[in-house]
Enzyme design. Structure first.
Site, PDB file in Angstrom:
ATOM      1  N   ALA A  14       0.786  -1.598   0.028  1.00 17.53           N
ATOM      2  CA  ALA A  14       0.110   0.171  -0.476  1.00 17.53           C
ATOM      3  C   ALA A  14       1.064   1.352  -0.520  1.00 17.53           C
ATOM      4  CB  ALA A  14      -1.031   0.281   0.653  1.00 17.53           C
ATOM      5  N   ARG A  20      -3.536   9.204 -10.516  1.00 17.14           N
ATOM      6  CA  ARG A  20      -4.154   8.731 -10.733  1.00 17.14           C
ATOM      7  C   ARG A  20      -5.507   8.908 -10.454  1.00 17.14           C
ATOM      8  NH1 ARG A  20      -4.311   3.717 -14.664  1.00 17.14           N
ATOM      9  NH2 ARG A  20      -2.864   3.132 -13.048  1.00 17.14           N
ATOM     10  N   ASP A 112      -5.763  -1.866  -2.482  1.00 15.27           N
ATOM     11  CA  ASP A 112      -6.053  -1.342  -3.338  1.00 15.27           C
ATOM     12  C   ASP A 112      -7.312  -1.787  -4.393  1.00 15.27           C
ATOM     13  OD1 ASP A 112      -4.446  -2.229  -5.543  1.00 15.27           O
ATOM     14  OD2 ASP A 112      -4.265  -0.182  -6.345  1.00 15.27           O
ATOM     15  N   GLY A 149       0.065  -7.583 -16.078  1.00 12.67           N
ATOM     16  CA  GLY A 149       0.968  -8.658 -16.518  1.00 12.67           C
ATOM     17  C   GLY A 149       0.562 -10.203 -16.617  1.00 12.67           C
ATOM     18  N   GLU A 164       5.135  -8.307 -17.724  1.00 11.77           N
ATOM     19  CA  GLU A 164       4.235  -6.560 -17.686  1.00 11.77           C
ATOM     20  C   GLU A 164       3.908  -6.278 -18.684  1.00 11.77           C
ATOM     21  OE1 GLU A 164       3.209  -5.397 -14.504  1.00 11.77           O
ATOM     22  OE2 GLU A 164       3.503  -7.301 -14.098  1.00 11.77           O
ATOM     23  N   ASN A 179      -1.974 -11.216 -14.113  1.00 10.71           N
ATOM     24  CA  ASN A 179      -2.131 -11.510 -13.057  1.00 10.71           C
ATOM     25  C   ASN A 179      -2.711 -11.114 -11.863  1.00 10.71           C
ATOM     26  OD1 ASN A 179      -0.088 -11.895 -10.482  1.00 10.71           O
ATOM     27  ND2 ASN A 179       1.010 -10.342 -11.256  1.00 10.71           N
ATOM     28  N   ASN A 362     -26.625  16.444  19.600  1.00 10.73           N
ATOM     29  CA  ASN A 362     -25.991  15.271  20.122  1.00 10.73           C
ATOM     30  C   ASN A 362     -24.874  16.604  20.378  1.00 10.73           C
ATOM     31  OD1 ASN A 362     -25.779  15.676  17.286  1.00 10.73           O
ATOM     32  ND2 ASN A 362     -24.901  13.698  17.335  1.00 10.73           N
ATOM     33  N   ALA A 401     -45.168  18.535  21.551  1.00 13.93           N
ATOM     34  CA  ALA A 401     -44.641  19.635  20.095  1.00 13.93           C
ATOM     35  C   ALA A 401     -44.268  20.753  20.331  1.00 13.93           C
ATOM     36  CB  ALA A 401     -45.944  19.522  19.151  1.00 13.93           C
ATOM     37  N   ARG A 418     -43.296  24.602  26.138  1.00 19.99           N
ATOM     38  CA  ARG A 418     -43.111  26.202  25.001  1.00 19.99           C
ATOM     39  C   ARG A 418     -43.530  26.931  26.040  1.00 19.99           C
ATOM     40  NH1 ARG A 418     -46.973  21.815  22.296  1.00 19.99           N
ATOM     41  NH2 ARG A 418     -48.407  22.262  23.434  1.00 19.99           N
TER      42      ARG A 418
END
Ligand code: UD1
Ligand code: CA
Length: 441
Positions: A14, A20, A112, A149, A164, A179, A362, A401, A418
């Protein structure tokens, strides 16, 4: 057949740049369903023999710090740094330092390739062991093998080497067996190869693939394990391949769910992560996005337009409706969160009813802390309520509510928060009269 676990160590490559992707983020940290590509690979390696303590070495290089940070959550994973990316063979030789005294099987794979399944790697390990190979290469048959490959075979069908794309001659370019970049090595038998690799090829790199030719020359046993489903080997090099892998992963999950009795009304607009479990007779309505790891019971109704962000549990016969976002929430059975709500960091019991437009507040953006709220069985929340964490609402609490709930509420109580409603008789007429007077002046 193998009933026993085969002991092995994994090396996951990795360190590459991922040019790209055109990204400031290391390629292997790009995500599918909120999990980095590398996470999918490590999880699959760990799932080859669940509950066994498989050790993996990840070769890091580009963006090493970030990648190592991500991997901290895996206790069985260690990292080695490949300072310069001199090729896949060089990457393994860096890991070889860690494997100096190791005897046994080394599984090599790439960070990957998020679609490669644990069951496929297990089958390959078994094949490698059963045939007592020194090197086993995972290969696939591709109608369009460009870029990969190629597996070069002798007259008698035995593998001679891997060439390759950039080094292949016209004859080799038509070979369709490629491969995949996954290998099993009998470590004690091939470890010396890594000292002898050369970089006299078109890319000036130390190729891991050259160990196949090396092994063949030394009369070692080299076989290929041909993968049945080539989709699994898709490597991510670009954003387009990332989207392609995401689509394959999601479609496979939807098929699996439908096979197990879950209804998906519209497969095109529904995304469900592979880490999500859903019980039979649950219906998923269109435009629902379920990411991360979740557990949804049976006979539930989810969507349309529901968003699960992970760590969500929903009990049987519950309902999550349109424009509802859930994150790190545990919801009991026969509970309804039907419209326009956010439920984050909360535990809701059974037979709870959440009115439209309820928000679980939260997060404190100053302290950056997230707090949890709990609603016990039978709680009923009126529409447009804010539940400010941390609060606990005991059994059968009823919230009027439009309330903003900041304190705990005892069972069977009504909580109302309220300003009382006032009425001003004929207020509208008075206003209009005032306006008319101004016009006359
Ligand atoms: C490689 C194989 C090719 C195979 C293909 C399958 C070699 C020489 N070629 O080619 O036969 O068909 O994979 O996808 O091995 N990496 C490092 N350090 C390096 C170079 C690469 O860690 O110095 C890592 C990359 O991050 C990546 C993996 O190795 O995860 C493969 O490298 P990549 O450059 O993508 O190899 P391919 O050219 O695709
Ligand atoms: Ca490459």
């Amino acid at each position: 057949m193998f009933n026993d676990k085969i002991s092995f160590k994994a090396v996951i490559l990795a360190a590459g740049k991922g040019t790209r992707m055109k990204s400031s983020k290391p390629k292997v940290l790009h995500e599918i369903f909120s999990k980095p590509l590398l996470g999918w690979v490590v999880d699959a390696v760990n799932d080859i023999y669940p509950q066994s303590d498989t050790k993996s070495i990840v070769v890091v290089g580009c963006g090493a710090g970030e990648v190592e940070d991500y991997l901290k959550k895996y206790e069985n994973v260690s990292c080695v740094l490949q300072k310069e990316q001199l090729g896949t063979g060089h990457a393994v030789s860096v890991a070889a330092e860690e494997l100096k005294d190791f005897c046994g099987t080394v599984l090599i794979t790439c960070g990957d390739t998020p679609l490669l399944k644990a069951s496929t790697m297990r089958a390959m390990l078994e094949y490698h062991t059963e045939h007592n190979c020194d090197v086993t290469v995972m290969s696939a048959i591709f109608e369009n093998p460009f870029g990969y490959g190629r597996i070069v075979r002798a007259q008698d069908g035995s593998i001679e080497g891997i060439v390759e794309q950039k080094d292949a001659n016209e004859e080799q370019k038509v070979i369709k067996e490629i491969n995949t970049g996954v290998y099993c090595l009998k470590w004690e038998s091939v470890k010396n190869a890594f000292k002898e690799l050369k970089n006299n090829n078109s890319q000036g790199e130390y190729y891991l693939t050259d160990i196949v030719g090396w092994a063949k020359e030394k009369n070692k046993k080299v076989l290929s394990f041909v993968i049945k489903n080539p989709d699994e080997t898709l490597g991510i090099n670009s954003r387009s391949q990332l989207a392609c892998a995401t689509l394959i992963m999601k479609n496979e999950k939807l098929e699996e769910l439908m096979e197990n009795g879950v209804s998906i009304v519209d497969t095109l607009s529904t995304s469900i992560s592979p880490d999500t479990q859903i019980g039979a007779d649950t219906i998923i309505y269109p435009n629902t996005y379920i990411s991360g790891k979740n557990k949804i019971g049976s006979n539930c109704k989810i969507g349309p337009f529901s968003h699960f962000r992970g760590d969500v549990e929903v009990g049987d016969y519950s309902k999550v409706g349109n424009f509802v976002e859930l994150k790190n929430a545990k919801i009991g059975s026969h509970t309804n969160v039907s419209h326009l709500s956010y439920v984050g960091d909360a535990t809701l019991g059974s037979n709870v009813n959440i009115g439209a437009g309820t928000i679980f507040a939260n997060y404190n953006s100053i302290t950056k802390e997230k707090k949890r709220s709990t609603l016990k069985d039978g709680v009923s929340i009126g529409s447009n309520t804010v539940i400010v964490a941390p609060v606990e609402l005991k059994e059968n609490v009823f919230v009027g509510a439009g309330s903003v709930i900041t304190k705990d509420v005892e069972e069977n109580s009504l909580a109302l928060c309220r300003t009382p409603q006032k009425e001003y008789p004929n207020w509208v007429i008075k206003q209009k009269n005032l306006l008319n007077k101004k016009g006359e002046e």
